[in-house]
Design a protein around this motif. Sequence first.
Motif, PDB file in Angstrom:
ATOM      1  N   TYR A   1       0.822  -1.223   0.000  1.00 32.18           N
ATOM      2  CA  TYR A   1       0.000   0.000   0.000  1.00 32.18           C
ATOM      3  C   TYR A   1       0.854   1.271   0.000  1.00 32.18           C
ATOM      4  CZ  TYR A   1      -3.493   3.377   1.645  1.00 32.18           C
ATOM      5  OH  TYR A   1      -4.309   4.470   1.778  1.00 32.18           O
ATOM      6  N   GLU A   2       1.838   1.320   0.896  1.00 29.87           N
ATOM      7  CA  GLU A   2       2.670   2.523   1.018  1.00 29.87           C
ATOM      8  C   GLU A   2       3.402   2.821  -0.292  1.00 29.87           C
ATOM      9  OE1 GLU A   2       2.920   4.587   3.718  1.00 29.87           O
ATOM     10  OE2 GLU A   2       1.318   3.386   4.595  1.00 29.87           O
ATOM     11  N   THR A   3       3.855   1.777  -0.958  1.00 30.94           N
ATOM     12  CA  THR A   3       4.578   1.971  -2.217  1.00 30.94           C
ATOM     13  C   THR A   3       3.624   2.444  -3.316  1.00 30.94           C
ATOM     14  OG1 THR A   3       6.035   0.187  -1.534  1.00 30.94           O
ATOM     15  CG2 THR A   3       6.169   0.844  -3.837  1.00 30.94           C
ATOM     16  N   LEU A   4       2.414   1.865  -3.333  1.00 34.33           N
ATOM     17  CA  LEU A   4       1.436   2.295  -4.344  1.00 34.33           C
ATOM     18  C   LEU A   4       1.128   3.784  -4.215  1.00 34.33           C
ATOM     19  CD1 LEU A   4      -1.074  -0.714  -4.186  1.00 34.33           C
ATOM     20  CD2 LEU A   4       0.349  -0.109  -6.150  1.00 34.33           C
ATOM     21  N   LEU A   5       1.094   4.263  -2.952  1.00 34.35           N
ATOM     22  CA  LEU A   5       0.790   5.683  -2.721  1.00 34.35           C
ATOM     23  C   LEU A   5       1.840   6.620  -3.302  1.00 34.35           C
ATOM     24  CD1 LEU A   5      -0.521   5.827   0.969  1.00 34.35           C
ATOM     25  CD2 LEU A   5      -1.831   5.978  -1.138  1.00 34.35           C
ATOM     26  N   ARG A   6       3.016   6.105  -3.565  1.00 34.13           N
ATOM     27  CA  ARG A   6       4.098   6.937  -4.116  1.00 34.13           C
ATOM     28  C   ARG A   6       3.977   7.141  -5.627  1.00 34.13           C
ATOM     29  NH1 ARG A   6       8.201   8.893  -0.312  1.00 34.13           N
ATOM     30  NH2 ARG A   6       7.004   8.491   1.552  1.00 34.13           N
ATOM     31  N   ILE A   7       3.069   6.403  -6.263  1.00 36.37           N
ATOM     32  CA  ILE A   7       2.983   6.478  -7.737  1.00 36.37           C
ATOM     33  C   ILE A   7       2.098   7.660  -8.155  1.00 36.37           C
ATOM     34  CG2 ILE A   7       2.272   5.239  -9.830  1.00 36.37           C
ATOM     35  CD1 ILE A   7       2.521   2.618  -8.138  1.00 36.37           C
ATOM     36  N   PRO A   8       2.633   8.592  -8.955  1.00 34.06           N
ATOM     37  CA  PRO A   8       1.785   9.673  -9.453  1.00 34.06           C
ATOM     38  C   PRO A   8       0.571   9.089 -10.183  1.00 34.06           C
ATOM     39  CG  PRO A   8       4.073  10.126  -9.941  1.00 34.06           C
ATOM     40  CD  PRO A   8       4.025   8.718  -9.419  1.00 34.06           C
ATOM     41  N   GLY A   9      -0.592   9.655  -9.923  1.00 32.23           N
ATOM     42  CA  GLY A   9      -1.806   9.170 -10.594  1.00 32.23           C
ATOM     43  C   GLY A   9      -2.534   8.087  -9.819  1.00 32.23           C
ATOM     44  N   ILE A  10      -1.942   7.620  -8.723  1.00 29.24           N
ATOM     45  CA  ILE A  10      -2.636   6.623  -7.897  1.00 29.24           C
ATOM     46  C   ILE A  10      -2.829   7.214  -6.505  1.00 29.24           C
ATOM     47  CG2 ILE A  10      -2.480   4.354  -6.777  1.00 29.24           C
ATOM     48  CD1 ILE A  10      -1.309   3.256  -9.260  1.00 29.24           C
ATOM     49  N   GLY A  11      -4.093   7.366  -6.109  1.00 27.44           N
ATOM     50  CA  GLY A  11      -4.408   7.925  -4.798  1.00 27.44           C
ATOM     51  C   GLY A  11      -4.756   6.824  -3.807  1.00 27.44           C
ATOM     52  N   ALA A  12      -5.150   7.233  -2.615  1.00 24.25           N
ATOM     53  CA  ALA A  12      -5.400   6.274  -1.539  1.00 24.25           C
ATOM     54  C   ALA A  12      -6.550   5.318  -1.895  1.00 24.25           C
ATOM     55  CB  ALA A  12      -5.715   7.025  -0.249  1.00 24.25           C
ATOM     56  N   LYS A  13      -7.603   5.880  -2.505  1.00 27.79           N
ATOM     57  CA  LYS A  13      -8.756   5.047  -2.828  1.00 27.79           C
ATOM     58  C   LYS A  13      -8.368   3.975  -3.858  1.00 27.79           C
ATOM     59  CE  LYS A  13     -12.815   7.349  -3.709  1.00 27.79           C
ATOM     60  NZ  LYS A  13     -13.852   7.925  -4.343  1.00 27.79           N
ATOM     61  N   THR A  14      -7.659   4.407  -4.887  1.00 24.80           N
ATOM     62  CA  THR A  14      -7.250   3.454  -5.930  1.00 24.80           C
ATOM     63  C   THR A  14      -6.282   2.423  -5.352  1.00 24.80           C
ATOM     64  OG1 THR A  14      -7.438   5.266  -7.483  1.00 24.80           O
ATOM     65  CG2 THR A  14      -6.322   3.305  -8.278  1.00 24.80           C
ATOM     66  N   ALA A  15      -5.376   2.868  -4.489  1.00 23.71           N
ATOM     67  CA  ALA A  15      -4.410   1.924  -3.896  1.00 23.71           C
ATOM     68  C   ALA A  15      -5.148   0.834  -3.104  1.00 23.71           C
ATOM     69  CB  ALA A  15      -3.435   2.680  -2.991  1.00 23.71           C
TER      70      ALA A  15
END
Length: 427
Positions: free
Chosen positions: A347-361
């Motif tokens: 989850y924490e790594t997904l949050l670092r991707i531009p274009g991916i927010g908390a809901k999408t993660a």
Amino acid sequence: MADDLQEKITILSGAAKYDASCATSGSSGFKGKGDTFGATMPTGVCHSWTEDGRCVSLLKVLYSNVCRFDCAYCVNRVSNDTKRTSFSPKELAELTVEFYRRNYIEGLFLSSGIFADPDIVMEKLIETAKTLRTESGFGGYIHLKIIPGTGEKMIREAGLWADRLSVNIELPTEKSLQYLAPDKSKKAILGAMNDFTGLRTEFEEDRRKPKFLAQGKTKEQFFAPAGQSTQLIVGATEENDFQIVNLSSSLYRKFSMRRVYYSAFIHPSESGRKVSADSRLPELAGPPLVREHRLYQADWLMRFYHFSANEILSETEPFLDTHLDPKTAWALKNLDFFPIEINRADYETLLRIPGIGAKTARRVLETRRSRSLSIDTLRRMGAVIKRARYFITAGGSYIEQPDDPLRIRRLLSDTDGAGLQLPLFEF
Ligand code: SF4
């Protein structure tokens, strides 16, 4: 409505307009909504967003615009020649109820000029809130300003009637505070925040004890359940974004602040009211709105995406990029962190991707339990692939390798920041 009351609303809602700490947008009044106020109804209602993203309308006024202080950036400062007036607690409570009954507002945002000692001013704000709760049975939202310098006893009382309390930090450093708001003290401001934090903890502990109920209190009786917030003026003094972001980070950490609001400096002469000149203020072409917006995005990164202030900015690069959101700016500076495989990242790594927010993660993690993800699935989940494409792989393959960071920067830039809104979206 009596003419003098109408005039008071005009003066005291106009005077409250520049406090951003209820996430405001000015209202054009109640045109067409009723016969009593009609098109001549003055601005007095602001829009604020709740934690869950709901938009609420608040009556935003000062109790009084009489002020002993001389804050350079404020139309109410003692050295400015302006018409002064004050409500009485009863008058303001009745006005709030009337607006509420007419469905114009869902709550009250109340601040005041410093017309007397801090405890006396605070007493009037408290009396207004208490009258609303006890005599009018008002159950709507109440946000009260804490007057810096007021005692803990007053803050304790205010928290019993208000949903939220706030004290404005105003400027990023003590030096700037002394320069532009010489009557205010950082010690008094931080002291009030600290008192609030201590009282919140005390109430939370008390609520768990049987004695709390034995005292005739109910479990629903909270101390300022919506917490505390603060406001910071941006662009009136020389501090950089690194200093501001670090200050916010420490306010969130030390005082469990719910929100720090950033308010782009508006020269009082742009308020549309007659204001005497003050040589302490910078001459700006207009409020630095893009800077304000980028600070909100950086704030969002700290609160929801778990970035630290030092990851966002540094002493050598102390300003946010006005053309690029801070998450993309961070990603382009840290290309060795990427690509992220969306079928394996936590989850924490997904949050670092531009274009991916908390809901999408969160959706990614859920969906991955039953099947692997493709780029198309990711897009359907709400990811902004235009941003994410340079930083992810799906099943091992890139959509596009970030070979040319300058080109990516150009492609992902906002050209002029025009039309930017508060970051209520994911980015
Ligand atoms: S204390 Fe300063 S900011 Fe507040 S009303 Fe007075 S002059 Fe304005």
